[in-house]
Motif scaffolding. Structure first.
Motif, PDB file in Angstrom:
ATOM      1  N   UNK A 156       7.993   6.376 -12.339  1.00  0.00           N
ATOM      2  CA  UNK A 156       7.377   7.422 -11.883  1.00  0.00           C
ATOM      3  C   UNK A 156       8.174   6.352  -9.917  1.00  0.00           C
ATOM      4  N   UNK A 157       8.542   5.562 -10.052  1.00  0.00           N
ATOM      5  CA  UNK A 157       8.537   5.165  -8.527  1.00  0.00           C
ATOM      6  C   UNK A 157      10.000   5.493  -7.430  1.00  0.00           C
ATOM      7  N   UNK A 158       9.961   5.874  -6.621  1.00  0.00           N
ATOM      8  CA  UNK A 158      11.255   5.776  -5.637  1.00  0.00           C
ATOM      9  C   UNK A 158      12.133   5.441  -6.006  1.00  0.00           C
ATOM     10  N   UNK A 159      12.171   3.832  -6.156  1.00  0.00           N
ATOM     11  CA  UNK A 159      12.898   2.369  -5.762  1.00  0.00           C
ATOM     12  C   UNK A 159      12.603   1.891  -7.095  1.00  0.00           C
ATOM     13  N   UNK A 160      13.448   1.155  -6.601  1.00  0.00           N
ATOM     14  CA  UNK A 160      13.768  -0.349  -7.705  1.00  0.00           C
ATOM     15  C   UNK A 160      14.088   0.039  -9.048  1.00  0.00           C
ATOM     16  N   UNK A 161      14.356  -1.008  -9.568  1.00  0.00           N
ATOM     17  CA  UNK A 161      14.441  -0.745 -11.245  1.00  0.00           C
ATOM     18  C   UNK A 161      13.487  -0.534 -11.973  1.00  0.00           C
ATOM     19  N   UNK A 162      13.918   0.429 -13.754  1.00  0.00           N
ATOM     20  CA  UNK A 162      12.925   0.215 -14.856  1.00  0.00           C
ATOM     21  C   UNK A 162      13.208  -1.058 -15.599  1.00  0.00           C
TER      22      UNK A 162
ATOM     23  N   UNK B 282       8.026  -5.938 -13.034  1.00  0.00           N
ATOM     24  CA  UNK B 282       8.151  -5.315 -12.238  1.00  0.00           C
ATOM     25  C   UNK B 282       7.261  -5.129 -11.072  1.00  0.00           C
ATOM     26  N   UNK B 283       6.329  -5.719 -10.727  1.00  0.00           N
ATOM     27  CA  UNK B 283       6.038  -5.852  -9.815  1.00  0.00           C
ATOM     28  C   UNK B 283       6.096  -7.079  -8.817  1.00  0.00           C
ATOM     29  N   UNK B 284       6.964  -7.852  -9.461  1.00  0.00           N
ATOM     30  CA  UNK B 284       6.802  -8.973  -8.998  1.00  0.00           C
ATOM     31  C   UNK B 284       8.175  -8.998  -8.240  1.00  0.00           C
ATOM     32  N   UNK B 285       9.193  -8.299  -9.209  1.00  0.00           N
ATOM     33  CA  UNK B 285      10.583  -7.651  -8.175  1.00  0.00           C
ATOM     34  C   UNK B 285      10.121  -7.150  -6.707  1.00  0.00           C
ATOM     35  N   UNK B 286       9.810  -6.303  -7.145  1.00  0.00           N
ATOM     36  CA  UNK B 286       8.879  -5.159  -5.809  1.00  0.00           C
ATOM     37  C   UNK B 286       8.098  -6.085  -4.858  1.00  0.00           C
TER      38      UNK B 286
ATOM     39  N   UNK C 298       7.831  -0.816   3.474  1.00  0.00           N
ATOM     40  CA  UNK C 298       7.315   0.820   3.121  1.00  0.00           C
ATOM     41  C   UNK C 298       6.879   0.323   1.685  1.00  0.00           C
ATOM     42  N   UNK C 299       5.970  -0.514   2.287  1.00  0.00           N
ATOM     43  CA  UNK C 299       4.069  -1.596   1.543  1.00  0.00           C
ATOM     44  C   UNK C 299       5.449  -1.480  -0.271  1.00  0.00           C
ATOM     45  N   UNK C 300       6.341  -1.931  -0.520  1.00  0.00           N
ATOM     46  CA  UNK C 300       6.484  -2.443  -2.247  1.00  0.00           C
ATOM     47  C   UNK C 300       5.572  -2.937  -2.593  1.00  0.00           C
ATOM     48  N   UNK C 301       5.246  -4.280  -1.519  1.00  0.00           N
ATOM     49  CA  UNK C 301       3.875  -5.299  -2.320  1.00  0.00           C
ATOM     50  C   UNK C 301       3.254  -4.878  -2.739  1.00  0.00           C
ATOM     51  N   UNK C 302       2.657  -3.460  -2.513  1.00  0.00           N
ATOM     52  CA  UNK C 302       1.499  -2.978  -2.545  1.00  0.00           C
ATOM     53  C   UNK C 302       1.433  -1.788  -3.831  1.00  0.00           C
ATOM     54  N   UNK C 303       2.942  -0.501  -3.063  1.00  0.00           N
ATOM     55  CA  UNK C 303       2.390   0.341  -4.290  1.00  0.00           C
ATOM     56  C   UNK C 303       3.792   0.776  -4.983  1.00  0.00           C
ATOM     57  N   UNK C 304       4.180  -1.140  -5.421  1.00  0.00           N
ATOM     58  CA  UNK C 304       5.495  -0.771  -6.494  1.00  0.00           C
ATOM     59  C   UNK C 304       6.551   0.086  -6.095  1.00  0.00           C
ATOM     60  N   UNK C 305       7.399   0.512  -5.148  1.00  0.00           N
ATOM     61  CA  UNK C 305       7.829   2.019  -5.081  1.00  0.00           C
ATOM     62  C   UNK C 305       7.746   3.348  -5.660  1.00  0.00           C
ATOM     63  N   UNK C 306       5.878   3.527  -5.941  1.00  0.00           N
ATOM     64  CA  UNK C 306       5.393   4.845  -6.068  1.00  0.00           C
ATOM     65  C   UNK C 306       5.605   5.348  -4.894  1.00  0.00           C
ATOM     66  N   UNK C 307       5.012   6.518  -4.813  1.00  0.00           N
ATOM     67  CA  UNK C 307       5.465   7.775  -3.378  1.00  0.00           C
ATOM     68  C   UNK C 307       4.332   7.662  -2.800  1.00  0.00           C
TER      69      UNK C 307
END
Length: 210
Positions: free
Chosen positions: A31-37, A151-155, A165-174
């Motif tokens: 579901x995220x907008x960013x990062x790998x699956x 994956x959370x660590x990657x983000x 972008x807040x990826x450390x908290x939202x893991x790339x989700x919208x």
């Protein structure tokens, strides 16, 4: 309603049919907008299963981190990814299956218990699809925990390279904050260009510059 606790039934059935290396497989990050699956395959030792294995989504971050370390300590684990470029070129479903296939290949499994309703076409071994498997099957629950923590660590790492972008908290989700940052800061190389919110911003930029 009583909590459904995952058990070893599906693994036992596969072993009873002659399988020797039975792994649970799950992925995170569709579901995220960013990062790998990210996908994980786990081969549990029936005699050394950590207590408290559950679907990663029902666990606190602290509990996931604790179980991650315990799983790594007692089980065979393989983690694999599909990149943003692969997500954009293949589509997210096929990319998530590719990550699963890579994870399973890392353990030389002969039977894979897959979370969901589809078996990836390039799995390389027999498979059983289990809807809601991360809440029913111990091996899949373990895989869901390792995939999520990894994956959370990657983000978190990517958030340090691309702050705001807040990826450390939202893991790339919208989330609202992530969508606002996309508008204000623009698209990074880690954003999935085939996903509508990212695509729309790129289209806006193209329209303004042309």
């Amino acid at each position: 309603m009583d909590e459904i606790i995952p058990d070893f039934t599906h693994e036992t059935l596969a072993l009873g049919r002659g399988a020797i290396r039975v792994v649970g497989v799950d992925e995170v990050g569709r579901g995220p907008l960013a990062g790998p699956v990210t996908a994980c395959a786990v081969l549990l030792d029936a005699k050394r299963i950590p207590d408290g294995l559950r679907d990663s989504k029902v666990l606190t971050r602290e509990k996931r981190e604790d179980l991650y370390l315990r799983i790594i300590d007692v089980a065979e684990v393989s983690v694999a990814h599909a990149s943003v470029e692969e997500i954009d070129s293949l589509n997210i479903l096929r990319a998530s299956h590719l990550a699963m296939e890579r994870a399973v290949a890392g353990l030389k499994a002969d039977h894979a218990l897959i979370d969901g309703n589809m078996i990836p076409r390039g799995l390389g071994c027999d498979g059983t699809a289990i809807i809601g498997g991360d809440g029913l099957c111990l091996s899949i629950a373990a895989a869901s925990i390792v995939a999520k923590v990894t994956r959370d660590r990657i983000m978190v790492d990517l958030a340090q390279q691309h702050p705001g972008y807040g990826w450390e908290a939202n893991a790339g989700y919208p989330t609202k904050a992530h969508l606002e940052a996309l508008q204000n800061l623009g698209v990074t190389p880690w954003h999935r260009r085939s996903f509508k919110p990212v695509h729309n911003i790129l289209y806006q930029e193209l329209s303004v510059s042309s």
